[in-house]
Design an enzyme around this catalytic site. Structure first.
Site, short mmCIF file in Angstrom:
data_model
loop_
_atom_site.label_atom_id
_atom_site.label_comp_id
_atom_site.label_asym_id
_atom_site.label_seq_id
_atom_site.Cartn_x
_atom_site.Cartn_y
_atom_site.Cartn_z
N HIS A 24 3.19 -0.98 -10.63
CA HIS A 24 3.73 0.26 -10.05
C HIS A 24 4.56 1.02 -11.08
O HIS A 24 5.70 1.41 -10.82
CB HIS A 24 4.56 -0.04 -8.81
CG HIS A 24 3.74 -0.52 -7.65
ND1 HIS A 24 2.50 -1.09 -7.80
CD2 HIS A 24 3.97 -0.51 -6.32
CE1 HIS A 24 2.01 -1.40 -6.61
NE2 HIS A 24 2.87 -1.07 -5.70
N HIS A 80 -3.03 -0.73 3.60
CA HIS A 80 -2.16 0.00 2.69
C HIS A 80 -3.02 0.85 1.77
O HIS A 80 -4.06 0.40 1.29
CB HIS A 80 -1.34 -1.01 1.88
CG HIS A 80 -0.34 -0.42 0.94
ND1 HIS A 80 0.28 0.78 1.14
CD2 HIS A 80 0.15 -0.89 -0.24
CE1 HIS A 80 1.12 1.02 0.14
NE2 HIS A 80 1.04 0.03 -0.71
N GLU A 82 -2.23 2.31 -1.26
CA GLU A 82 -2.03 2.39 -2.71
C GLU A 82 -3.30 1.94 -3.44
O GLU A 82 -4.02 1.07 -2.95
CB GLU A 82 -0.82 1.54 -3.15
CG GLU A 82 0.43 2.39 -3.29
CD GLU A 82 1.55 1.71 -4.07
OE1 GLU A 82 2.06 0.69 -3.57
OE2 GLU A 82 1.91 2.21 -5.14
N ASP A 84 -4.15 0.00 -5.69
CA ASP A 84 -4.47 -1.41 -5.98
C ASP A 84 -5.16 -2.08 -4.79
O ASP A 84 -5.77 -3.15 -4.94
CB ASP A 84 -3.25 -2.21 -6.44
CG ASP A 84 -2.01 -2.04 -5.59
OD1 ASP A 84 -1.93 -1.04 -4.86
OD2 ASP A 84 -1.13 -2.91 -5.64
N HIS A 146 6.06 -1.50 2.10
CA HIS A 146 7.05 -0.73 1.41
C HIS A 146 6.75 0.75 1.31
O HIS A 146 7.56 1.53 0.78
CB HIS A 146 7.22 -1.30 0.00
CG HIS A 146 5.99 -1.09 -0.88
ND1 HIS A 146 6.08 -0.42 -2.08
CD2 HIS A 146 4.70 -1.42 -0.73
CE1 HIS A 146 4.88 -0.38 -2.64
NE2 HIS A 146 4.04 -0.96 -1.85
N ASP A 165 1.09 -6.09 0.99
CA ASP A 165 2.15 -6.26 -0.02
C ASP A 165 3.27 -7.18 0.46
O ASP A 165 3.92 -7.85 -0.36
CB ASP A 165 2.77 -4.89 -0.36
CG ASP A 165 1.94 -4.12 -1.38
OD1 ASP A 165 1.30 -4.75 -2.23
OD2 ASP A 165 1.94 -2.88 -1.31
N TYR A 193 9.65 -9.92 -6.63
CA TYR A 193 8.79 -8.91 -5.99
C TYR A 193 9.58 -8.16 -4.92
O TYR A 193 9.57 -6.93 -4.85
CB TYR A 193 7.58 -9.62 -5.39
CG TYR A 193 6.51 -8.75 -4.82
CD1 TYR A 193 5.39 -8.42 -5.57
CD2 TYR A 193 6.61 -8.26 -3.53
CE1 TYR A 193 4.38 -7.63 -5.03
CE2 TYR A 193 5.62 -7.46 -3.00
CZ TYR A 193 4.51 -7.16 -3.75
OH TYR A 193 3.52 -6.37 -3.22
N HIS A 224 -1.27 -9.82 -2.91
CA HIS A 224 -0.95 -10.21 -4.29
C HIS A 224 -0.48 -11.67 -4.28
O HIS A 224 0.37 -12.04 -3.46
CB HIS A 224 0.20 -9.37 -4.87
CG HIS A 224 -0.11 -7.91 -4.97
ND1 HIS A 224 -1.00 -7.39 -5.88
CD2 HIS A 224 0.37 -6.85 -4.28
CE1 HIS A 224 -1.06 -6.08 -5.75
NE2 HIS A 224 -0.24 -5.74 -4.77
#
Ligand code: FEO
Length: 393
Positions: A24, A80, A82, A84, A146, A165, A193, A224
């Protein structure tokens, strides 16, 4: 890419990205990269929970084909948005003739903004369920844990939580579960994290933990790192502790120093506090990753920040660190400023003001010494620190 059979009906696909050096952006450097995990649920309908970074789309398709053969994927759950976890979404969506996509309302808006493609997204909210045959998937929105769109998905019959996440870590192991790696090591990675990705949203984590408390969870599979099985209470307890702001008698001392004088003050302060019974960790900001310091700060009650005078202000590394913690919504941390100055002490006001604005409650006036601390100065530093911290024991 690894394909792991979690049980008769659930597969994990894990891409280990050994080369990734920053997560990130530059704020979170990595030594060993990370992993991207997504999960396939085989039922009368096939469901894929999350996808992957776009550069790994082709390899994911190959691994999915190995499991599915010619079967299509009926549903994709976008926990999510994002990149990734959704960068490869369109490739997978088109390749497998996906019929239904489920995401939060915020996720729907972000996916449409990201991919400029007219996919029909089904917005879900907490408690919504879909039936895929013998299985039911229940969704829980976890906004700001998040990003605004984040959600988690619970496979009710198997009691598996796909957490994206949340509960993630950067364990780049080929192991599947935390216990295979050693739970202490995994929790330490999860702590870093949390401090760098989740910390600003502590209050949201508390709500999420409350929402999930009624579930009997047998497995947590994050997007992750490694999964949790046989150690669910460990990670839930850790998240409960971190999100509560619970702190111990631990002091984090950070500083930067031009000629070593502010460093000497930090040493005197640190040794005094160790003798007083505090756990102390001391870091020179220009030589230590802020991401690691944040992990240590997570359960520390005190943050002491020192700087030499640089052009009438604090040193840039100190200013940058204060800016970083300012965005973390720190609560209930107490602290002090210190430093060595040459021809002017005026910068101390700015330093104190910024530390205070960043949410640190100052325990008193800072400890400032002109030029090189003499033995007498060191004695007076000790006395001042003792007078302040004897009330904290
Ligand atoms: Fe793993 Fe928020 O992306």
């Amino acid at each position: 890419m690894l394909t792991r059979k979690i049980n008769d009906n659930v597969y994990m696909f894990r891409q280990v990205d050994w080369e990734l050096k920053e997560f990130h952006g530059s704020i979170y450097p990595l030594d060993n990269g990370t992993t991207y995990n997504c999960y396939l649920i085989i039922d009368e309908q096939v469901t894929l929970v999350d996808t992957i970074e776009s550069e790994y789309s082709d390899i994911l398709i190959k691994h999915l084909r190995n499991v599915l053969g010619t079967r299509i994927i009926d549903n994709i759950v976008v926990n999510h948005v994002e990149p990734d976890h959704s960068g490869g979404f369109l490739r997978i969506y088109e390749e497998f003739g996906v019929k239904n996509v489920y995401t939060s309302n915020a996720g729907k808006k972000a996916m449409q903004s990201q991919f400029f493609k007219d996919v029909e997204y089904n917005s879900v909210k907490t408690g919504d369920e879909i039936n895929t045959g013998k299985f039911n998937l229940m969704f829980y929105l976890t906004p700001f844990v998040h990003w605004p769109d984040n959600m988690v998905t619970f496979l009710k019959e198997e009691k598996i939580l796909f957490s994206n996440d949340a509960f993630g870590q950067h364990i780049t192991s080929t192991n599947t579960f935390a216990k295979e790696c050693g739970i202490e090591m995994v929790l330490d990675s999860a702590k870093e994290y949390y401090a760098n990705i989740v910390l600003p949203y502590n209050s949201r984590v508390v709500k999420v933990l409350n929402d999930l408390a009624s579930l009997e969870i047998k497995m947590i599979l994050p997007a992750h790192g490694v999964g949790y099985k046989d150690c669910i209470p460990n990670i839930i307890e850790a998240y409960t502790k971190w999100s509560s702001g619970e702190a111990k008698k631990k002091v984090i001392i950070v500083y930067d120093s031009i000629w070593g004088n502010s460093k000497n003050i930090s040493l005197t302060i640190g040794e005094t506090l160790v003798d007083f019974g505090f756990e102390v960790k001391r870091y020179q900001l220009s030589k230590m990753r802020p991401s690691t310091i944040l992990k240590e700060l997570l359960d520390a009650e005190y943050l002491l920040i020192g700087s030499g005078n640089h052009n009438g202000s604090m040193m840039p590394s100190v200013a940058e660190f204060i800016e970083r913690i300012d965005g973390c919504n720190l609560k209930d941390k107490k602290g002090l400023t210190f430093g060595s100055y040459g021809w002017s002490k005026n910068y101390s006001k700015k330093l104190e003001s910024r530390v205070s604005e960043a949410g640190i409650e100052l325990l008193g006036e800072g400890v400032y010494i002109n030029y090189v601390p003499t033995p007498e100065d060191s004695n007076s530093i000790q006395e001042k620190i003792i007078s302040i911290f004897e009330n904290e024991i």
